[in-house]
Design a protein around this motif. Sequence first.
Motif, mmCIF file in Angstrom:
data_model
loop_
_atom_site.group_PDB
_atom_site.id
_atom_site.type_symbol
_atom_site.label_atom_id
_atom_site.label_comp_id
_atom_site.label_asym_id
_atom_site.label_seq_id
_atom_site.Cartn_x
_atom_site.Cartn_y
_atom_site.Cartn_z
ATOM 1 N N VAL A 234 0.854 -1.187 0.000
ATOM 2 C CA VAL A 234 0.000 0.000 0.000
ATOM 3 C C VAL A 234 0.889 1.235 0.000
ATOM 4 O O VAL A 234 1.561 1.542 0.994
ATOM 5 N N VAL A 235 0.912 1.942 -1.138
ATOM 6 C CA VAL A 235 1.767 3.117 -1.258
ATOM 7 C C VAL A 235 0.911 4.364 -1.351
ATOM 8 O O VAL A 235 -0.227 4.344 -1.828
ATOM 9 N N ALA A 236 1.481 5.470 -0.871
ATOM 10 C CA ALA A 236 0.833 6.761 -1.012
ATOM 11 C C ALA A 236 1.100 7.277 -2.425
ATOM 12 O O ALA A 236 1.410 6.508 -3.328
ATOM 13 N N SER A 237 1.020 8.568 -2.634
ATOM 14 C CA SER A 237 1.138 9.144 -3.973
ATOM 15 C C SER A 237 2.553 8.973 -4.527
ATOM 16 O O SER A 237 3.502 9.558 -3.990
ATOM 17 N N PRO A 238 2.718 8.193 -5.597
ATOM 18 C CA PRO A 238 4.042 8.077 -6.210
ATOM 19 C C PRO A 238 4.444 9.414 -6.832
ATOM 20 O O PRO A 238 3.602 10.227 -7.215
ATOM 21 N N SER A 239 5.742 9.628 -6.948
ATOM 22 C CA SER A 239 6.234 10.854 -7.575
ATOM 23 C C SER A 239 7.553 10.559 -8.264
ATOM 24 O O SER A 239 8.204 9.543 -7.999
ATOM 25 N N LEU A 240 7.948 11.452 -9.159
ATOM 26 C CA LEU A 240 9.231 11.353 -9.839
ATOM 27 C C LEU A 240 10.171 12.404 -9.275
ATOM 28 O O LEU A 240 9.805 13.581 -9.153
ATOM 29 N N GLU A 241 11.359 11.985 -8.938
ATOM 30 C CA GLU A 241 12.357 12.865 -8.345
ATOM 31 C C GLU A 241 12.884 13.835 -9.392
ATOM 32 O O GLU A 241 13.293 13.438 -10.484
ATOM 33 N N SER A 242 12.905 15.092 -9.039
ATOM 34 C CA SER A 242 13.387 16.111 -9.966
ATOM 35 C C SER A 242 14.868 15.906 -10.256
ATOM 36 O O SER A 242 15.664 15.649 -9.362
ATOM 37 N N GLY A 243 15.224 15.997 -11.509
ATOM 38 C CA GLY A 243 16.632 15.903 -11.893
ATOM 39 C C GLY A 243 17.066 14.507 -12.278
ATOM 40 O O GLY A 243 17.755 14.326 -13.273
ATOM 41 N N THR A 244 16.685 13.500 -11.480
ATOM 42 C CA THR A 244 17.118 12.122 -11.755
ATOM 43 C C THR A 244 16.056 11.288 -12.447
ATOM 44 O O THR A 244 16.373 10.296 -13.088
ATOM 45 N N GLY A 245 14.770 11.665 -12.296
ATOM 46 C CA GLY A 245 13.692 10.862 -12.846
ATOM 47 C C GLY A 245 13.401 9.611 -12.054
ATOM 48 O O GLY A 245 12.657 8.737 -12.509
ATOM 49 N N ALA A 246 13.989 9.479 -10.845
ATOM 50 C CA ALA A 246 13.764 8.300 -10.015
ATOM 51 C C ALA A 246 12.311 8.266 -9.528
ATOM 52 O O ALA A 246 11.699 9.301 -9.250
ATOM 53 N N LEU A 247 11.770 7.052 -9.425
ATOM 54 C CA LEU A 247 10.413 6.853 -8.924
ATOM 55 C C LEU A 247 10.452 6.733 -7.405
ATOM 56 O O LEU A 247 11.186 5.895 -6.857
ATOM 57 N N ILE A 248 9.669 7.562 -6.709
ATOM 58 C CA ILE A 248 9.590 7.543 -5.253
ATOM 59 C C ILE A 248 8.243 6.970 -4.846
ATOM 60 O O ILE A 248 7.194 7.461 -5.266
ATOM 61 N N LEU A 249 8.282 5.911 -4.035
ATOM 62 C CA LEU A 249 7.057 5.233 -3.593
ATOM 63 C C LEU A 249 7.011 5.238 -2.071
ATOM 64 O O LEU A 249 7.573 4.361 -1.413
ATOM 65 N N PRO A 250 6.344 6.208 -1.451
ATOM 66 C CA PRO A 250 6.205 6.208 0.009
ATOM 67 C C PRO A 250 5.108 5.250 0.446
ATOM 68 O O PRO A 250 4.087 5.102 -0.229
ATOM 69 N N PHE A 251 5.315 4.572 1.564
ATOM 70 C CA PHE A 251 4.291 3.698 2.095
ATOM 71 C C PHE A 251 3.208 4.515 2.795
ATOM 72 O O PHE A 251 3.470 5.592 3.339
#
Length: 306
Positions: A234-251
């Motif tokens: 169960v993840v909260a709102s995914p986002s893309l990290e500025s500059g790197t394009g990395a996917l951030i998935l907070p629980f």
Amino acid sequence: QVQLVVDVASQTPTPNLWTLEYFLQGSAQRAGYGEVEGFVVVPMPAFFSGNNQLGRSAVDYFIFQPSKAVLPNWSIHIQPPDEQGYELACLGFRRGTLPKGTACSKPLTEETLVLVLAGTAKLDAGEVHTFGVRITNPSKLVLPSDNKWRIVLRDNSGETRDSSSSTQGAALTTAYIDVPGDLVVDHHSGGLSVSVTMFVIANRDLHSGLVSSMRILPPEGFIISGNKTSAQWVVASPSLESGTGALILPFSGNKVIPRGRYALQILGTMTADAAKSGPGGGLWLFQAFGGDKLAYQQPISGFFGE
């Protein structure tokens, strides 16, 4: 004129002076003296991307950029930090961006791996290359100052032509996660629209105090457009990290992730240049954080297999 063959220091020494003195034959009294400032030592750019778990064995990756051309049958030597308990093996060697036929061997008398370019293969000066070798981490913490890897490029006669003696290793810790080091890749629409799947294994129930977010860094040239996770993650709102394009998935909140194996699918597109590195575009990096602390990381191969 006198020509010297020297072993260059790994970094610019202090003081950085060369001195010359001479004596007349049969005399102990110096007849002349001079000094000149030495040259600045420029190490080869090199980086380490590896698993950071105590006692764990995994395929870890080195990224390096030779300052001069690496000619056929030259060798690349990988040496671990001195007396820290790392073990190296050719099992699972990934050539990454190195030429086909690159061979890996391990001398019987030292904890070193040697990669040899085959046939007429060579590397151009200034090119960035990546390869992976199997490393077993020690079961003890290693201080950052003692955790320096060495990459040495040697010619056919064994002379050092380029090197990095201070490539920083990973800060070792313990988490309860495993991520296999390969991707499952599906191509769509002519091959540049891609979905990649990685699997995350929770070895125990995970709560937010252990793992609060995941970060997935794609290779250069891969642009993430979406993701899907197993229902139990169960993840909260995914986002893309500025500059790197990395996917951030907070629980989400205080949700507990039950022990088990979970799939993480990432959707995206990649450039034609990235596709030349392999079906997944090159090297990925999975990271899990507990708050601001890096709890786990594992590089994942999107290269061609060999």
